[in-house]
Design a protein around this motif. Structure first.
Motif, short mmCIF file in Angstrom:
data_model
loop_
_atom_site.label_atom_id
_atom_site.label_comp_id
_atom_site.label_asym_id
_atom_site.label_seq_id
_atom_site.Cartn_x
_atom_site.Cartn_y
_atom_site.Cartn_z
N LEU A 116 0.85 -1.20 0.00
CA LEU A 116 0.00 0.00 0.00
C LEU A 116 0.88 1.25 0.00
O LEU A 116 0.62 2.21 -0.72
N ASN A 117 1.95 1.22 0.81
CA ASN A 117 2.84 2.38 0.87
C ASN A 117 3.50 2.65 -0.48
O ASN A 117 3.79 3.80 -0.82
N ALA A 118 3.75 1.58 -1.24
CA ALA A 118 4.42 1.74 -2.54
C ALA A 118 3.54 2.51 -3.52
O ALA A 118 3.98 2.90 -4.58
N GLN A 119 2.25 2.70 -3.13
CA GLN A 119 1.36 3.46 -4.01
C GLN A 119 0.93 4.76 -3.33
O GLN A 119 -0.03 5.41 -3.74
N ALA A 120 1.65 5.13 -2.25
CA ALA A 120 1.25 6.31 -1.47
C ALA A 120 1.47 7.59 -2.27
O ALA A 120 2.26 7.64 -3.20
N ASP A 131 2.59 10.35 -0.85
CA ASP A 131 3.82 10.94 -0.31
C ASP A 131 5.06 10.24 -0.91
O ASP A 131 5.26 9.04 -0.74
N GLY A 132 5.87 11.04 -1.61
CA GLY A 132 7.03 10.48 -2.31
C GLY A 132 7.99 9.74 -1.40
O GLY A 132 8.51 8.67 -1.75
N ALA A 133 8.22 10.26 -0.21
CA ALA A 133 9.20 9.66 0.70
C ALA A 133 8.73 8.27 1.15
O ALA A 133 9.49 7.31 1.19
N VAL A 134 7.43 8.18 1.49
CA VAL A 134 6.85 6.89 1.93
C VAL A 134 6.98 5.88 0.79
O VAL A 134 7.34 4.71 0.98
#
Length: 875
Positions: A15-19, A21-24
């Motif tokens: 899920l984070n890989a599609q966030a 926020d660029g840093a996440v």
């Protein structure tokens, strides 16, 4: 510990890989990469588990499936091979668990998960089935098709379709093929209530057609399949109708020779769809007839016009038989234009499809089409409604290729003045656009030295040029077509030789108008700038000695423009500047070739050579592959023109040459650079010696790389020949490296049983490259005391020629080069080669065959070889 934690948190990381926020996002991508590198089996297992788990969020499941799919396949051949090996070497128990997850996902309630997993299963099948693994796959999929709920049936049919797309027909046995087709055809049947299932079945049939050879040879099975497909074209659901017509199009090219019993019915179905159905369906219905034309054009071309009796030619003349119904149907479509189709480059609609098909019909049946189309043209060409005028003009332009000049020239002579006047005066841009296109087609097919009755005469030439140059000031799409017409007008005078070309008096005016068009604010629209440069290049290429002084005057103008783009690039990085640099380098290349081809003009041009070379080298500093290609080609032309004087540019140019040879990403640049190395060798001859170590090292590296596109390898081999010819016996130190490379490539290319057309074509270009290398090496050593160094390699070369002769699948180019190599070998090695040639299995037969060839180039080459061999043997 890290991995266990990763496996537990994989959902969150996906899920984070599609966030947003660029840093996440970056952190998550890093985590996934680490997990994959540190423990691939566990990584793949986690992804498959995520995809199979209906409690997980849709987003994480979809990405898991995508990553899984990308871990099994890649576009680049070398990575693909690596991924296949990687999967095959995984632990069988783990693979079985992953595959169980995948099959389970086909029954998921989530459409997205089902659709993703179909593709993943097909990728696994693509690896395992050819290796005789996962034999139970097809069986377990087929058991899904019968009793399960509709969503699973749909996903399963989709999977079967993808599998057929992934694997080649020989890895699925006929029993399975029969079962797949049965399942697919059942799913297509009108008794299937679920439209999603029916659509998936039709798409699966489309992919499975290549597997159905045996089934299409059986009358009953073929009748049944054809009936089901034709029924599906009548479904109430538009997607199903379109997919069914797509199937018919595919059948028309795959099983052309089986269509006769169905063609009448198909005509009725397609005619109804073209007249009444929605555009996506109607387009496919027209495509069916375009595809039949393609088949018949190919057959008739292959058998030539001179076959005796129609019995031995596998053409059914479907188009000829349907002509009187087909042409009126296509003419109707021409009136269904869209308002803005000329501005949109990717536009495709029913009128364009109908016109394209009409053009193919004209190429298929020739003269017979003319009387069917002329009444439509005469009736509509002067109508007040623009649609009728445009359709009539389009119809005329479409039939100009195919029918004989005898049939067309009188019509064109009558129409020409009308068209010129329409191009000036018609109030509608569509009509002007199509009129300029039609004029271009007249000049392309009915103007040139081969025709007895010219359509362009001293009487109308001036008017034609005046109108075309005036049109270049029109809206971009009309101006672009006018440039195209001028291109073909110039091309028609290409063979005029030193005879005065009717364009000569207008040369300056034409060049001025074209350059003005390239400077228009809106030259970026409708490809206008590109078309204007293409026309300018053609005008220069086909010009004659009288206009040479004006071509020389063009040089500083184009140089100035190129200089300007390089200056502009310092200020801003603009795509347009790159494109323009490419066009200007292309233009200079044509000018250099033109002026370099005769001594008096070459002399005038040389004053600019240093500056031009300086500009080309500056182009390499830009980041555009297209500009690099064009600059490289232009430098090749410059080397050819300047000859041994080119040596003074080498110290500076060499580093760019090396960069080009290392450019694996833009492999076209690499291929062109290899060609330019050949040009430089021919220009410099032995003066190229100081650079050869570097060049040979890089070429050998290129050959051993698995990252370089295969199309670059044949030119590299021929380049060995160019280098050997240039430096002669100095090539000695490279023999040890080059010869084994040539030998192993020769062995690979000699035997090609069962290759498809693309592969055969590639193999022939590879053989030709290898032979050109041998030829250059033998010729380079001729007359040198070191010819003995080549003796150890001679038996292998002769063996290669033998195997080529035995395989019997050389094209004419390879045959000519091969017989030439036999001659070069005899010529260089003299009496030492005599016994070897006498022992070789097929030299005699090969030579005899080439001596009686119809191809005069092969014959010439063989006569030379015969002479060289007779000298070698008679010592």
């Amino acid at each position: 510990m890290f991995q266990v934690q990763m496996a537990m948190e994989v959902t969150q990381i996906l899920l984070n890989a599609q966030a947003v926020d660029g840093a996440v996002r970056k952190q998550a991508e890093e985590n996934l990469k680490q997990f994959q590198e540190q423990n691939l089996p566990s990584f793949l297992f986690s992804l498959a588990g995520e995809l199979a788990n209906d409690d997980k969020p849709a987003e994480s499941r979809k990405l898991a499936g995508l990553i899984l799919k990308n871990a099994l396949d890649a576009k680049e051949q070398h990575r693909k091979i690596e991924f296949v090996q990687r999967w095959l070497s995984l632990d069988p128990t783990l693979k079985a668990q992953i595959k169980a997850f995948l099959l389970r996902t086909l029954s998921s309630p989530s459409l997205e998960a089902r659709s993703t997993v179909s593709q993943v299963i097909a990728k696994v099948a693509g690896i395992e089935l050819p290796h005789k693994q996962w034999p139970e796959l097809i069986g377990s999929l087929l058991s899904n098709v019968h009793q399960l709920p509709a969503p699973t049936r749909q996903a399963t049919l989709e999977t079967l379709g993808y599998i057929c797309e992934e694997v080649s027909p020989d890895v699925v046995d006929q029993d399975h093929v029969n079962k797949i087709l049965t399942a697919v055809v059942q799913g297509m049947n009108s008794t299937e209530e679920n439209n999603d299932v029916r659509l998936a079945a039709i798409r699966a049939l489309y992919n499975a057609l290549g597997f159905a050879q045996a089934n299409f040879s059986n009358d009953m099975e073929r009748d049944y399949i054809m009936r089901i497909v034709c029924e599906a074209t009548l479904s109430p659901e538009v997607k199903i109708r379109r997919a069914a017509f797509e199937c018919l199009v595919a059948i028309s090219s795959t099983y052309y020779e089986k269509l006769a019993p169905y063609i009448q019915d198909i005509f009725n179905i397609t005619a109804k769809a073209v007249r009444e159905d929605e555009e996506p369906v109607a387009l496919q219905a027209i495509e069916f007839w375009s595809s039949i034309c393609d088949e018949e054009i190919d057959i008739l071309e292959e058998y030539g016009g001179d076959f005796s009796g129609d019995s031995d030619i596998p053409c059914f003349y479907f188009i000829k038989q349907a002509l009187s119904f087909l042409v009126p149907m296509l003419l109707e479509t021409l009136l269904k234009q869209e308002e803005d189709q000329d501005q949109d480059e990717g536009a495709w609609n029913i009128a364009m499809a109908g016109g394209t098909c009409l053009g193919l019909v004209a190429r298929t049946v020739g003269d017979d089409i003319v009387p069917l189309v002329m009444p439509f043209i005469e009736e509509n060409i002067t109508k007040p409604d623009w649609r009728q005028r445009e359709a009539a003009t389009y119809a005329f332009g479409s039939i100009l290729e195919g029918p004989s000049p005898d049939k067309l020239v009188p019509l064109v002579n009558m129409a020409l003045n009308f068209m010129l006047s329409a191009l000036m005066k018609d109030p509608n841009n569509h009509v002007k656009d199509t009129t300029a296109w039609t004029l271009g087609r007249m000049f392309e097919f009915l103007h040139g030295s081969a025709l007895d009755t010219p359509i362009i005469t001293p009487a109308n030439c001036q008017q034609i040029i005046t109108v075309l140059l005036q049109s270049m000031k029109d809206v971009p799409n009309v101006a672009e077509k006018a440039c195209g017409a001028l291109y073909f007008l110039a091309q028609g005078y290409e063979d005029a030789g030193s005879a005065s070309s009717p364009l000569t008096p207008f040369f300056q005016e034409i060049v001025h108008a074209l350059l003005t068009a390239t400077h228009r604010e809106d030259a970026g629209e409708s490809r206008l700038r590109t078309a204007a440069y293409e026309a300018l290049n053609e005008v220069v290429r086909c010009s004659n000695d009288e206009t040479a002084p004006m071509v020389v005057q063009l040089v500083p103008l184009i140089m100035m423009e190129l200089h300007q783009t390089l200056e502009n690039q310092k200020v801003s990085t603009d795509e347009r500047q790159n494109e323009l640099q490419g066009l200007l380098c292309g233009c200079l290349q044509v000018i250099i070739q033109k002026l370099g081809s005769s001594e008096p003009t070459k002399y005038h041009f040389m004053q600019y050579a240093d500056q031009i070379m300086g500009l080309f080298l500056r182009v390499f500093a830009s980041r555009s592959a297209t500009a690099h290609e064009e600059a490289m080609l232009a430098i090749g032309a410059l080397a050819y023109a300047t000859g041994s004087d080119f040596a003074k540019y080498m110290p500076e140019f060499y580093k760019y040459l090396e960069m080009g040879l290392q450019n694996f990403e833009d492999y076209q640049v690499c291929a062109i650079t290899v060609g330019v190395v050949g040009d430089v060798c021919r220009a410099l001859e032995e003066k190229v010696l100081p650079y050869c170590d570097g060049i040979m090292t890089q070429l050998l590296k290129d050959l051993s790389s698995n990252q370089l596109h295969r199309s670059v390898k044949p030119p590299i081999f021929s380049c060995f020949g160019d280098i050997a010819l240039a430096i002669g016996e100095n090539f000695e130190k490279y023999l040890l490296y080059a010869m084994p490379m040539l030998q192993s490539a020769a062995e690979l290319s000699a035997h090609t049983a069962g290759a498809d057309d693309d592969m055969t074509e590639y193999t022939n270009s590879l053989r030709n490259g290898i032979l050109e290398a041998y030829s250059g090496i033998f010729q380079g050593f001729k007359g040198s005391p070191k010819t003995q160094l080549l003796m150890p390699y001679a038996p292998h070369v002769l063996q290669f020629l033998d195997s080529l002769y035995m395989e019997k699948d050389m094209d004419d180019v390879v045959t000519k080069t091969a017989i030439g190599v036999l001659g070069d070998l005899a010529d260089t090695l003299g009496s030492n080669a005599g016994p070897l040639i006498q022992q070789s299995v097929s030299s005699k037969d090969f030579l005899k065959e080439c001596l009686s060839s119809d191809d005069h180039l092969i014959k010439e080459s063989a006569e030379w070889a015969k002479l060289a061999i007779s000298r070698a043997i008679s010592f």
